[in-house]
Write a protein that holds these residues in place. Sequence first.
Motif, mmCIF file in Angstrom:
data_model
loop_
_atom_site.group_PDB
_atom_site.id
_atom_site.type_symbol
_atom_site.label_atom_id
_atom_site.label_comp_id
_atom_site.label_asym_id
_atom_site.label_seq_id
_atom_site.Cartn_x
_atom_site.Cartn_y
_atom_site.Cartn_z
ATOM 1 N N ALA A 190 0.828 -1.207 0.000
ATOM 2 C CA ALA A 190 0.000 0.000 0.000
ATOM 3 C C ALA A 190 0.860 1.254 0.000
ATOM 4 O O ALA A 190 0.610 2.206 -0.759
ATOM 5 C CB ALA A 190 -0.924 -0.006 1.212
ATOM 6 N N ALA A 191 1.897 1.274 0.852
ATOM 7 C CA ALA A 191 2.778 2.444 0.904
ATOM 8 C C ALA A 191 3.577 2.585 -0.388
ATOM 9 O O ALA A 191 3.799 3.698 -0.877
ATOM 10 C CB ALA A 191 3.725 2.324 2.098
ATOM 11 N N THR A 193 2.646 1.698 -3.352
ATOM 12 C CA THR A 193 1.753 2.225 -4.382
ATOM 13 C C THR A 193 1.654 3.739 -4.295
ATOM 14 O O THR A 193 1.687 4.443 -5.307
ATOM 15 C CB THR A 193 0.350 1.593 -4.245
ATOM 16 O OG1 THR A 193 0.457 0.172 -4.428
ATOM 17 C CG2 THR A 193 -0.608 2.162 -5.272
ATOM 18 N N GLN A 194 1.546 4.257 -3.082
ATOM 19 C CA GLN A 194 1.475 5.708 -2.894
ATOM 20 C C GLN A 194 2.762 6.393 -3.357
ATOM 21 O O GLN A 194 2.733 7.456 -3.971
ATOM 22 C CB GLN A 194 1.201 6.035 -1.436
ATOM 23 C CG GLN A 194 -0.193 5.642 -0.964
ATOM 24 C CD GLN A 194 -0.433 6.013 0.480
ATOM 25 O OE1 GLN A 194 0.500 6.255 1.249
ATOM 26 N NE2 GLN A 194 -1.704 6.064 0.870
ATOM 27 N N ARG A 195 3.906 5.762 -3.074
ATOM 28 C CA ARG A 195 5.191 6.363 -3.433
ATOM 29 C C ARG A 195 5.428 6.351 -4.943
ATOM 30 O O ARG A 195 6.254 7.109 -5.444
ATOM 31 C CB ARG A 195 6.328 5.640 -2.710
ATOM 32 C CG ARG A 195 6.319 5.858 -1.205
ATOM 33 C CD ARG A 195 7.426 5.077 -0.517
ATOM 34 N NE ARG A 195 8.759 5.555 -0.865
ATOM 35 C CZ ARG A 195 9.389 6.560 -0.259
ATOM 36 N NH1 ARG A 195 8.787 7.211 0.720
ATOM 37 N NH2 ARG A 195 10.598 6.918 -0.629
ATOM 38 N N THR A 197 3.194 7.230 -7.063
ATOM 39 C CA THR A 197 2.444 8.345 -7.644
ATOM 40 C C THR A 197 3.395 9.497 -7.978
ATOM 41 O O THR A 197 4.148 9.972 -7.137
ATOM 42 C CB THR A 197 1.369 8.847 -6.669
ATOM 43 O OG1 THR A 197 0.512 7.760 -6.320
ATOM 44 C CG2 THR A 197 0.554 9.967 -7.291
ATOM 45 N N THR A 219 2.234 -0.543 -10.013
ATOM 46 C CA THR A 219 1.008 -0.213 -9.282
ATOM 47 C C THR A 219 -0.012 -1.331 -9.418
ATOM 48 O O THR A 219 -0.640 -1.753 -8.432
ATOM 49 C CB THR A 219 0.407 1.104 -9.801
ATOM 50 O OG1 THR A 219 1.343 2.170 -9.558
ATOM 51 C CG2 THR A 219 -0.911 1.411 -9.111
ATOM 52 N N GLN A 223 -1.450 -3.918 -6.407
ATOM 53 C CA GLN A 223 -2.824 -3.678 -5.981
ATOM 54 C C GLN A 223 -3.456 -4.901 -5.352
ATOM 55 O O GLN A 223 -4.338 -4.777 -4.515
ATOM 56 C CB GLN A 223 -3.669 -3.214 -7.166
ATOM 57 C CG GLN A 223 -3.564 -1.717 -7.402
ATOM 58 C CD GLN A 223 -4.376 -1.280 -8.595
ATOM 59 O OE1 GLN A 223 -4.822 -2.097 -9.396
ATOM 60 N NE2 GLN A 223 -4.567 0.010 -8.724
#
Length: 337
Positions: A190-191, A193-195, A197, A219, A223
């Motif tokens: 999850a972290a 995936t955010q990084r 962006t 990504t 997921q």
Amino acid sequence: MVSDRGLEVLRAIVQDYVALREPVGSKSIVDRHAFGVSAATIRNDMALLEEEELIAAPHTSSGRVPTDKGYRVFVDRLQRMQPLTHAQRVGISRFLDEAVDRADVLDRTARLLSQLTNQVALVQVPIRRHALVRRVELVAVVEHRLLVVLILDSGRVEQRVVDAQQRIDPDDATALGRAFTETIGEHSPAAATQRLTGAAASAPVSLRAATAAVSQALTEMLQVGGGDRIVMAGASHLVREERDFHGTVTPVLDAIEEQVTLLRLFDEMGAEGEVATRIGRELTGALGEASVVASTYSTDGIEGHVGVLGPTRMDYAGNMAAVRAVARYLTRLLSED
């Protein structure tokens, strides 16, 4: 506002419709259930249930059938999840205890759960709960294609070939892999995936197209928060219940073959309690005419999900009890590994 008797009428309608697959009328309820009131009184209760959109008439001058909303009220407020019988528990234990390895346990679990419920059984291959990204490797394959390899510290490895939208030499591919490792390494999916962006925006202009393509691929690979495979059994049950679906059951069968959809659904349902349900329109796409009952099994840092999928006209109480029991046996078996 539905009265207590009205809710009991709803219970009777759900139970009779599940058992008989026929719309339920007031006279049938009076004959089959001890309400101690007239058919006219039951018709009034049914009219109020219809106003609340808990039941509906499938066609003119018929009895009534539960709606998705009615099934939800039944599951949340009315159904009583009975424990399995002693014979059922002994049968589960003996059948699963005969497994020779973990893969055999999962296969047996799916077959057993399908037999217990007469539904499609779904068993997620377990994964380590708190897996972190270990590293990303990129390999220039041919022309502008890159092999993206994502490695987690749980041992899970994902691979995908992507179009980099530009020519990349082997050294640039290796360097870009190191850059991605620095960005998302030692982070949870999850972290990570955010990084990812905005990664393309901060990349050198010469590698921006490739960075965007790899970011998108990573990504998507991150997921799926659970295991990357589901063991299934009992699709034939769904075919036999085809008349519970409008038209054909083929779109539902196609949807369950898309395992990513089910894995994401399992992840969402995992936080909803010991046994979770999704009914009809609470699901999306082709699954909107189906229901899913699921639970989580876990031990010693690994976890997965187990559940059944079938038409909304299903035995929720029995299916929930079976899913809960099987999940508990899986937890016990994995603890003994």
